[in-house]
Design a protein around this motif. Structure first.
Motif, PDB file in Angstrom:
ATOM      1  N   HIS A 167      62.105  67.739  41.834  1.00 17.35           N
ATOM      2  CA  HIS A 167      62.003  68.690  40.732  1.00 17.35           C
ATOM      3  C   HIS A 167      62.862  68.284  39.541  1.00 17.35           C
ATOM      4  CE1 HIS A 167      60.801  71.285  44.248  1.00 17.35           C
ATOM      5  NE2 HIS A 167      59.748  71.315  43.458  1.00 17.35           N
ATOM      6  N   ALA A 168      63.302  67.035  39.527  1.00 23.60           N
ATOM      7  CA  ALA A 168      64.058  66.513  38.385  1.00 23.60           C
ATOM      8  C   ALA A 168      63.114  65.787  37.442  1.00 23.60           C
ATOM      9  CB  ALA A 168      65.154  65.567  38.869  1.00 23.60           C
ATOM     10  N   LEU A 169      63.614  65.478  36.264  1.00 26.35           N
ATOM     11  CA  LEU A 169      62.872  64.662  35.310  1.00 26.35           C
ATOM     12  C   LEU A 169      63.713  63.454  34.955  1.00 26.35           C
ATOM     13  CD1 LEU A 169      60.782  65.680  32.252  1.00 26.35           C
ATOM     14  CD2 LEU A 169      62.603  64.001  31.978  1.00 26.35           C
ATOM     15  N   ALA A 170      63.119  62.282  35.071  1.00 22.62           N
ATOM     16  CA  ALA A 170      63.794  61.050  34.684  1.00 22.62           C
ATOM     17  C   ALA A 170      63.121  60.485  33.442  1.00 22.62           C
ATOM     18  CB  ALA A 170      63.736  60.027  35.812  1.00 22.62           C
ATOM     19  N   ALA A 171      63.914  59.816  32.609  1.00 26.00           N
ATOM     20  CA  ALA A 171      63.378  59.142  31.424  1.00 26.00           C
ATOM     21  C   ALA A 171      63.848  57.703  31.441  1.00 26.00           C
ATOM     22  CB  ALA A 171      63.825  59.847  30.147  1.00 26.00           C
ATOM     23  N   GLU A 172      62.917  56.782  31.247  1.00 32.51           N
ATOM     24  CA  GLU A 172      63.196  55.351  31.363  1.00 32.51           C
ATOM     25  C   GLU A 172      62.359  54.563  30.356  1.00 32.51           C
ATOM     26  OE1 GLU A 172      64.820  53.012  32.817  1.00 32.51           O
ATOM     27  OE2 GLU A 172      65.977  53.950  34.421  1.00 32.51           O
ATOM     28  N   ASP A 173      62.903  53.428  29.899  1.00 32.26           N
ATOM     29  CA  ASP A 173      62.170  52.580  28.964  1.00 32.26           C
ATOM     30  C   ASP A 173      61.630  51.309  29.610  1.00 32.26           C
ATOM     31  OD1 ASP A 173      64.138  50.054  27.681  1.00 32.26           O
ATOM     32  OD2 ASP A 173      64.950  51.498  29.097  1.00 32.26           O
ATOM     33  N   SER A 174      61.995  51.033  30.849  1.00 28.30           N
ATOM     34  CA  SER A 174      61.586  49.769  31.477  1.00 28.30           C
ATOM     35  C   SER A 174      60.807  50.018  32.759  1.00 28.30           C
ATOM     36  CB  SER A 174      62.820  48.914  31.802  1.00 28.30           C
ATOM     37  OG  SER A 174      63.534  49.473  32.889  1.00 28.30           O
ATOM     38  N   PRO A 175      59.894  49.117  33.107  1.00 26.91           N
ATOM     39  CA  PRO A 175      59.194  49.243  34.386  1.00 26.91           C
ATOM     40  C   PRO A 175      60.150  49.277  35.577  1.00 26.91           C
ATOM     41  CG  PRO A 175      58.032  47.697  32.976  1.00 26.91           C
ATOM     42  CD  PRO A 175      59.337  48.020  32.282  1.00 26.91           C
ATOM     43  N   ALA A 176      61.214  48.462  35.525  1.00 22.43           N
ATOM     44  CA  ALA A 176      62.183  48.459  36.631  1.00 22.43           C
ATOM     45  C   ALA A 176      62.810  49.833  36.802  1.00 22.43           C
ATOM     46  CB  ALA A 176      63.259  47.410  36.381  1.00 22.43           C
ATOM     47  N   VAL A 189      58.481  61.195  35.776  1.00 23.97           N
ATOM     48  CA  VAL A 189      59.199  60.094  35.138  1.00 23.97           C
ATOM     49  C   VAL A 189      58.553  59.830  33.778  1.00 23.97           C
ATOM     50  CG1 VAL A 189      59.981  57.717  35.315  1.00 23.97           C
ATOM     51  CG2 VAL A 189      59.762  59.109  37.391  1.00 23.97           C
ATOM     52  N   VAL A 190      59.306  60.102  32.744  1.00 26.63           N
ATOM     53  CA  VAL A 190      58.820  59.925  31.379  1.00 26.63           C
ATOM     54  C   VAL A 190      59.171  58.527  30.895  1.00 26.63           C
ATOM     55  CG1 VAL A 190      59.019  60.721  28.990  1.00 26.63           C
ATOM     56  CG2 VAL A 190      59.034  62.376  30.878  1.00 26.63           C
ATOM     57  N   GLY A 191      58.172  57.802  30.438  1.00 23.68           N
ATOM     58  CA  GLY A 191      58.422  56.506  29.848  1.00 23.68           C
ATOM     59  C   GLY A 191      58.733  56.658  28.372  1.00 23.68           C
TER      60      GLY A 191
END
Length: 223
Positions: A167-176, A189-191
């Motif tokens: 139920h968390a939200l993660a934000a990331e800029d890389s595929p890794a 997971v927000v890109g």
């Protein structure tokens, strides 16, 4: 906004924010690229495709990827690169400061999960006129044995925040980074398409992709 894929930032109650740093909260790619270019020139080594370093710890890249560094101590090499980072503040990604302040004001648990070290976290927060008190938990390269795309960093952040990753939200800029968050059980997971094309982030498992963090600001108002 570059568009959305299989999910959205609306829906079930949000247990917390899990935010990457480089490329997500601060646009620092040019600084890191400059540091690698200068270091490789200093070493007299041919410059590789620097995209392999994005979102990953340098020591992990040196340990597993083939290159002129093969046979050298990967941790020692990673330390060599640090002094070559330009003495300039990174540029905050649009919406980053407001998202951190909003999470703090509304009590949404907040963690930074980064492949960088503690000093870079503080430097990046200062670039946003913030400090370590702006977040609840920081997980850096020194806190886990395995870096992204391994899920250890995100799992540790959820453990320290006492939240359910589902139920968390993660934000990331890389595929890794996207793979790391998904591997830890984070469903949303927000890109952030600052360093990679939206398609690559979607292929890695991002449930939606945006150009910056402004589309997430409404979430801190709902909490």
């Amino acid at each position: 906004m570059t568009g959305s894929t299989t999910g959205s930032t609306t829906g079930s109650a949000l247990s917390g924010f899990l935010l990457d740093l480089d490329g997500t909260l601060v646009d620092s790619e040019s600084l890191h690229r400059a540091s690698y270019e200068a270091w490789f020139a200093h070493r007299g080594w041919e410059l590789p495709d620097l995209a392999m370093f994005t979102g990953r710890r340098a020591e992990d890249v040196f340990a597993v990827e083939p290159g002129p560094w093969s046979g050298h101590d990967p941790v020692a090499l990673a330390r060599e690169v640090v002094p070559f980072v330009p003495d300039e503040p990174p540029t905050p990604v649009l919406g980053a400061r407001d998202l951190l302040l909003g999470a703090r004001a509304t009590g949404v648990p907040l963690a930074i999960v980064t492949s960088a070290g503690p000093d870079w976290v503080e430097r990046s927060l200062r670039a946003m006129a913030l400090d370590l008190d702006s977040v609840d938990v920081v997980v850096t390269s020194r806190d886990v044995a395995d870096g992204k795309p391994h899920p250890a960093g995100y799992a540790l952040a959820c453990e320290r925040l006492h939240i359910d990753p589902a139920h968390a939200l993660a934000a990331e800029d890389s595929p890794a980074g996207v793979r790391a968050a998904r591997g830890a059980g984070v469903r949303r997971v927000v890109g952030v398409a600052t360093t990679h094309l939206a398609a690559r982030l979607e292929d890695a498992g991002a449930t939606e992709v945006h150009d910056d963090l402004r589309p997430l600001l409404g979430l801190v108002a709902r909490g």
